[in-house]
Design a protein around this motif. Structure first.
Motif, short mmCIF file in Angstrom:
data_model
loop_
_atom_site.label_atom_id
_atom_site.label_comp_id
_atom_site.label_asym_id
_atom_site.label_seq_id
_atom_site.Cartn_x
_atom_site.Cartn_y
_atom_site.Cartn_z
N GLY A 37 4.08 67.64 70.32
CA GLY A 37 5.37 67.89 69.69
C GLY A 37 6.18 66.62 69.55
O GLY A 37 5.65 65.50 69.60
N PHE A 38 7.50 66.77 69.40
CA PHE A 38 8.40 65.62 69.25
C PHE A 38 9.79 65.99 69.74
O PHE A 38 10.13 67.17 69.90
CB PHE A 38 8.44 65.14 67.80
N HIS A 39 10.58 64.94 70.00
CA HIS A 39 11.97 65.10 70.41
C HIS A 39 12.90 64.89 69.22
O HIS A 39 12.63 64.05 68.35
CB HIS A 39 12.38 64.04 71.46
N ILE A 40 13.97 65.61 69.18
CA ILE A 40 15.12 65.28 68.34
C ILE A 40 16.20 64.86 69.33
O ILE A 40 16.84 65.71 69.96
CB ILE A 40 15.58 66.49 67.50
N PRO A 41 16.36 63.56 69.55
CA PRO A 41 17.13 63.07 70.71
C PRO A 41 18.62 63.38 70.63
O PRO A 41 19.15 63.81 69.59
CB PRO A 41 16.87 61.56 70.68
N ILE A 42 19.28 63.15 71.74
CA ILE A 42 20.71 63.43 71.87
C ILE A 42 21.52 62.66 70.84
O ILE A 42 22.53 63.15 70.31
CB ILE A 42 21.17 63.11 73.31
N GLU A 43 21.06 61.46 70.50
CA GLU A 43 21.77 60.66 69.50
C GLU A 43 21.90 61.40 68.17
O GLU A 43 22.92 61.32 67.48
CB GLU A 43 21.02 59.33 69.30
N THR A 44 20.86 62.17 67.81
CA THR A 44 20.90 62.92 66.55
C THR A 44 21.95 64.02 66.61
O THR A 44 22.68 64.26 65.65
CB THR A 44 19.51 63.52 66.26
N TYR A 45 22.03 64.70 67.77
CA TYR A 45 23.08 65.72 67.95
C TYR A 45 24.47 65.09 67.80
O TYR A 45 25.33 65.62 67.07
CB TYR A 45 22.95 66.37 69.33
N ARG A 46 24.68 63.98 68.49
CA ARG A 46 26.01 63.34 68.43
C ARG A 46 26.35 62.92 66.99
O ARG A 46 27.50 63.06 66.55
CB ARG A 46 26.05 62.13 69.37
N GLN A 47 25.35 62.41 66.27
CA GLN A 47 25.60 61.97 64.90
C GLN A 47 25.93 63.16 64.00
O GLN A 47 26.79 63.08 63.12
CB GLN A 47 24.38 61.22 64.35
N PHE A 48 25.25 64.30 64.22
CA PHE A 48 25.54 65.52 63.46
C PHE A 48 26.99 65.95 63.68
O PHE A 48 27.69 66.32 62.73
CB PHE A 48 24.57 66.63 63.91
N VAL A 49 27.45 65.88 64.91
CA VAL A 49 28.82 66.27 65.24
C VAL A 49 29.81 65.31 64.57
O VAL A 49 30.84 65.73 64.03
CB VAL A 49 29.01 66.29 66.77
N ILE A 50 29.47 64.01 64.59
CA ILE A 50 30.36 63.01 63.97
C ILE A 50 30.39 63.21 62.46
O ILE A 50 31.47 63.20 61.83
CB ILE A 50 29.89 61.59 64.32
N ASP A 51 29.21 63.38 61.85
CA ASP A 51 29.13 63.53 60.40
C ASP A 51 29.95 64.71 59.91
O ASP A 51 30.56 64.67 58.82
CB ASP A 51 27.67 63.71 59.96
N ASN A 52 29.99 65.77 60.69
CA ASN A 52 30.71 66.97 60.29
C ASN A 52 32.12 67.03 60.87
O ASN A 52 32.83 68.02 60.65
CB ASN A 52 29.92 68.21 60.69
N ASN A 53 32.47 65.98 61.63
CA ASN A 53 33.84 65.86 62.17
C ASN A 53 34.27 67.13 62.93
O ASN A 53 35.34 67.68 62.70
CB ASN A 53 34.83 65.59 61.03
N ILE A 54 33.42 67.57 63.87
CA ILE A 54 33.72 68.82 64.57
C ILE A 54 33.90 68.66 66.10
O ILE A 54 34.17 69.65 66.78
CB ILE A 54 32.62 69.88 64.32
N GLN A 55 33.77 67.41 66.60
CA GLN A 55 33.86 67.26 68.06
C GLN A 55 35.22 67.72 68.60
O GLN A 55 35.29 68.46 69.59
CB GLN A 55 33.60 65.80 68.45
N GLU A 56 36.30 67.27 67.96
CA GLU A 56 37.62 67.65 68.45
C GLU A 56 37.83 69.17 68.32
O GLU A 56 38.45 69.80 69.18
CB GLU A 56 38.70 66.89 67.70
N ARG A 57 37.32 69.74 67.25
CA ARG A 57 37.47 71.18 67.05
C ARG A 57 36.67 71.95 68.10
O ARG A 57 37.12 72.98 68.61
CB ARG A 57 37.02 71.57 65.64
N ILE A 58 35.48 71.44 68.44
CA ILE A 58 34.66 72.08 69.48
C ILE A 58 35.41 72.09 70.81
O ILE A 58 35.53 73.13 71.48
CB ILE A 58 33.30 71.36 69.64
N LEU A 59 35.94 70.92 71.19
CA LEU A 59 36.62 70.82 72.49
C LEU A 59 37.90 71.64 72.50
O LEU A 59 38.30 72.18 73.54
CB LEU A 59 36.92 69.35 72.80
#
Length: 935
Positions: A37-59
């Motif tokens: 198999g393969f990993h989709i690393p944590i960096e990809t998750y963080r970038q997805f959150v940044i790209d969609n500008n949802i981190q502040e809304r999540i928190l």
């Protein structure tokens, strides 16, 4: 940006691939068979959150609300899930995942699994908190499953877990592991140590047909194999029902299907499978530096695949084993001191406190301290330690030895005016034929023996006059406690408590520790007399009723229930605090929504919290100095208030039963039984009265009079017991600050590692440390000694201590009275558990098994409290208890008294109820017969 990583990546740090991904990477690199198999690393998750500008809304959304009086993240989870659903990956991310997926085997069916950066840790497993999606086929479906995995970082259970563990939501992120599905015929889990007992010599495997999700999720009763690590043999096999199995669906996902009936009773693993699995598990544990592992596995086409390995969290230490040697000179040692000393004693407590118990002014000049072998002036042990546990000796002198002993006691009493008057003036015969003496219970024995001898003589009126005179006065011990002992004890505590430890010299701190330990030990001598007086009067009433009114099925507890006490006052004040919190919406929400460990700190900074904070501090100042354990190594509530705050929060959510209504019912029942018993003794037909502690009377009117006398005597002396024990351990509220201050100074010079290490040194060793400190020297040897003693005490806590030494004598020891027993013995197979009937009534309900104050949050409302013992600090659990069952205690133990005050049935002194009754099991408690039935 690296969107994907190979499964065997060497960049397998927690902040890159999370807990699950890290362990899989290590397994592959070590040569274990792991699905590709393969990993989709944590960096990809963080970038997805940044790209969609949802981190502040999540928190902003990741905050609990109150639903039906409880903290809830349900709405937050739904709102955050919709955020992820509405957001899209970038083209780069989609392309990279699609490429990695197509690089797997053609037409790959995969499992998409979460791997957060805060999971599969030694102390925090997060097991089951995030999602796994099985039998996923197609790149588009894989990308969708990855998004759902990311969103599962914000499930209600995951957020609640982080909230309670004080893990900041902003710190967590998600890696996703994509692996080829294994079409497993058999799957399961293997633990490289027994997760229940902590035994490292055996492994436990759970196994069932189909995919392992059925075992992990608890949807099936699996086969269980206990495997010996030495020879890899299955020492025990329990075949589960295995009614269903989880299998891959024709399209996406999985479904349940029934296992063929002729397959359900078969073992899912062959002998060869078990051996291979056990060998592999030991190698995996070795890879992870010997830390016991929880390993998910699967067999497909007779090949073993590893799907996950994580540390076993909260693995109990295995039970320790050792010998329990007999002490020369004692016929039997019993854990009679265990109600106040339930755990192995710390070295400083044993050295100062136990020595203080012996060191009184009544000892002869040639008295010598010999540790556990020290005898008192009656040539008898008081309290000795075996493997660190406190035991009390039972020694029965018989024949010539008894007569010689009794003669010496009579010789001393013959000097007293009252004794000479009885013998010379009233010509009362002396009990010359005494041939048996329990030297443990000989205080005041000459007087009582003489008076008992009167009963069968013409002077029997002296007996009744004496007994009736005592029915209207408190015992000498009670009067002495109130007028002299308690004021003296409080004055010593006040004297040392009026000083600031930080301003005292090291030698003065040590002197204060010694003086306070001595004051507390001397107070225990007083308590023993108070407890003895209460116990004897209570037991006499109880035995009289059992012998002379068996038809009524009443006990002493029937008539000693529902009286006002400090315990009920404390309960009322705690309820008042809870009510004040409920009436203040802001503070109510604060205690419900805040992890209880940080509630006080939040309350201090809350603009509306001053009134509640004052009430809590006042409560702790008044009642928080009570101890769970008499050993001063353990802090009291005022120093460590978490158990109190846990119960306060529970009371805010659920007030428990109506205390005033319960008290009214108990008083009504007591009065009704009182009138019924009076009528019984006045108008019953039989005129014979059986032999009891109170002796015999010729006609029923004597039984009536005897009942009145015994009741009044018990009622007068009984309440003082709880009042006196309320102050037990008060000296520690001053001694512990002294000790910790001295410990801090010894840390500074390098003699100790931590301040609490001071409790693991002896008195003489502390003197050496203080002398060295005065010369600016340290003693590294003491640092190592304290560490060794700490480890020894922790090891001893795992011992299964016997109720008596030698244990086989417990049920047939040669004592002439067993009313002082505090423990009975029940076999491991017992379905009806015997104990002491201490508080009347019968109830059936669910058991809340609470082993220590750390587990107070497990107590559920309207359940039966099952615990090792109770001290005054446990009283806060009683508002939620419908009955009480303990391992230790008897008729006037703390739990007995409080159970009567709260009007709930109680059976104490079962010996091992906490091991026979499971948390959540239904049981029936009969407080009239002392029986607990496992329903």
């Amino acid at each position: 940006m690296t969107v994907t990583l190979p499964l065997n990546t060497k960049d397998n740090h927690l902040e890159v691939v999370g807990g699950k991904g890290r362990s899989l990477s290590k397994l592959i690199q070590a040569g274990f068979r792991v699905p590709n198999g393969f990993h989709i690393p944590i960096e990809t998750y963080r970038q997805f959150v940044i790209d969609n500008n949802i981190q502040e809304r999540i928190l902003a959304l990741a905050k609990p609300c109150i639903s039906k009086g409880l903290l809830s993240f349900e709405q937050a989870s739904a709102d955050i899930g919709k955020l992820f659903q509405d957001c899209e990956m970038t083209a780069e991310q989609r392309d990279a995942i699609t490429k990695a997926y197509h690089n797997l085997a053609e037409k790959s069916v995969v499992a998409v699994r979460s791997s957060a950066n805060a999971e599969d840790l030694p102390d925090l497993s997060f097991a089951g908190q995030q999602e796994t999606f099985l039998n996923v086929y197609g790149a588009t479906e894989v990308i969708d499953a990855v998004k759902r995995c990311w969103a599962s970082l914000w499930t209600s259970q995951a957020m609640n877990y982080r909230h309670e563990m004080s893990i900041a939501h902003s710190d967590v992120a998600m890696c996703v592991v994509v692996q080829e599905m294994v079409a497993s015929e058999v799957s399961g889990i293997i633990f490289t140590a027994n997760p229940v007992t902590g035994d490292r010599s055996e492994m436990i495997a759970n196994s069932s047909f189909g995919l392992g999700e059925s075992v992990v999720s608890g949807q099936v009763t699996p086969d269980t194999y206990t495997v010996n690590r030495e020879n890899l043999d299955a020492t025990e096999i329990a075949i589960g029902e295995k009614v269903v199995q989880i299998v891959s669906a024709v399209g996406q996902g999985t479904h349940l299907e029934e296992v063929a009936k002729n397959q359900r009773g078969l073992s899912s693993l062959s002998e060869a499978n078990i051996t291979e699995l056990a060998k592999t598990a030991i190698r995996v544990e070795s890879l992870f530096k010997g830390i016991p592992q929880d390993i998910e596995w699967a067999f497909a086409s007779d090949q073993l695949f590893l799907l996950q390995s994580r540390p076993i969290t909260n693995l109990p230490l295995p039970k320790a084993e050792c010998d329990w040697p007999e002490i020369p000179g004692a016929q039997l040692y019993k854990r009679m001191a265990s109600e106040v000393m339930p755990e192995p004693l710390s070295p400083l407590f044993e050295d100062l406190y136990l020595k203080g118990l012996y060191d009184t002014q009544t000892w002869p000049n040639d008295w010598e301290w010999k540790g556990s072998f020290t005898r008192n002036y009656l040539s008898n042990f008081i309290i000795a330690t075996v493997n660190g546990y406190a035991f009390q000796a039972i020694y029965i002198a018989q024949g010539d030895e008894a007569r010689a002993y009794w003669s010496s006691v009579q010789a001393e009493h013959a000097k007293l005016p009252w004794y000479r008057t009885m013998v010379d003036v009233f010509k009362v015969p002396q009990p010359e034929d005494l041939d048996r003496v329990d030297v443990n219970n000989s205080g005041g024995a000459a007087r009582m023996r003489l008076l008992f001898a009167i009963k069968d003589t013409p002077q029997r009126w002296i007996w009744y006059l004496y007994q009736w005179s005592r029915a209207f006065i408190k015992s000498e011990a009670v009067t002495r406690w109130h007028n002299r002992n308690l004021p003296h004890y409080l004055s010593r505590v006040k004297y040392w408590g009026g000083t600031d430890p930080s301003e005292l010299s090291e030698q003065t701190l040590l002197d204060g520790i010694r003086a306070l330990a001595s004051a507390e030990a001397r107070y225990w001598h007083v308590l023993r007399a108070i407890i003895g007086a209460a116990k004897i009067t209570d037991q006499m009433l109880h035995n009289f009723l059992i012998s002379n009114a068996p038809d009524l099925k009443v006990s002493s507890g029937t008539f000693l229930s529902g009286f006002e006490s400090d315990t009920l006052v404390a309960e009322t004040e705690m309820r008042a605090i809870a009510e004040e919190i409920r009436s203040n919406r802001a503070i109510h929400d604060l205690i419900i929504l805040t992890p209880i460990g940080s509630f006080l700190e939040k309350l201090k900074h809350h603009p509306g919290g001053s009134s509640v904070l004052r009430a809590i501090n006042q409560y702790l100042e008044t009642y928080g100095k009570q101890v769970f354990n008499l050993d001063f190594v353990e802090p009291s509530l005022i120093e460590a208030p978490l158990p109190f705050l846990t119960n306060l929060k529970a009371m805010v959510r659920h007030s428990g039963f109506d205390l005033s209504e319960r008290q009214r019912q108990v008083k009504t029942k007591r009065r009704r039984k009182w009138l019924q018993t009076l009528h019984y003794f006045l108008f019953r037909k039989t005129k014979e009265v059986k032999e009891g502690w109170a002796g015999s009377a010729p006609v029923s009117r004597w039984a009536f009079a005897e009942f009145i006398r015994l009741y009044l005597t018990a009622k007068i002396n009984y309440p003082t017991r709880e009042k006196a024990i309320f102050y037990m351990g008060l000296a520690w509220s001053v001694l512990r600050p002294f000790s910790l201050e001295l410990g801090r100074r010894l840390i500074e010079v390098g003699t100790l590692r931590k301040e609490t290490d001071i409790f693991y040194l002896t008195n003489d060793q502390l003197q050496q440390a203080v002398d060295a400190l005065g010369n600016n020297q340290n003693l590294p040897s003491l640092r190592d000694q304290a560490k060794d003693q700490y480890n020894l005490r922790e090891w001893r806590k795992r011992l299964d201590q016997p109720a008596a030494i030698p244990e086989e004598n417990q049920l047939s020891w040669v004592g002439n009275d067993k009313s002082f027993d505090t423990i009975k013995i029940n076999t491991k197979e017992a379905e009806i558990i015997s104990g002491f009937a201490v508080s009347p009534g019968t109830t059936r309900g669910i058991a809340s098994v609470i082993m220590s104050p750390d587990e107070f949050d497990r107590m559920q409302p309207d359940t039966i409290l099952v615990c090792p013992l109770t001290t005054p600090a446990w009283t806060q659990l009683f508002p939620y208890a419908s009955a009480l069952v303990t391992d230790i205690g008897s008729i006037t133990a703390h739990g007995s008294i409080v159970a009567r005050e709260f009007g709930i049935p109680a059976v104490l002194g079962t010996g091992n109820a906490t091991r026979l009754i499971k948390h959540g099991q239904e049981i029936e408690v009969d407080g009239d017969t002392g029986k607990v039935t496992l329903v």
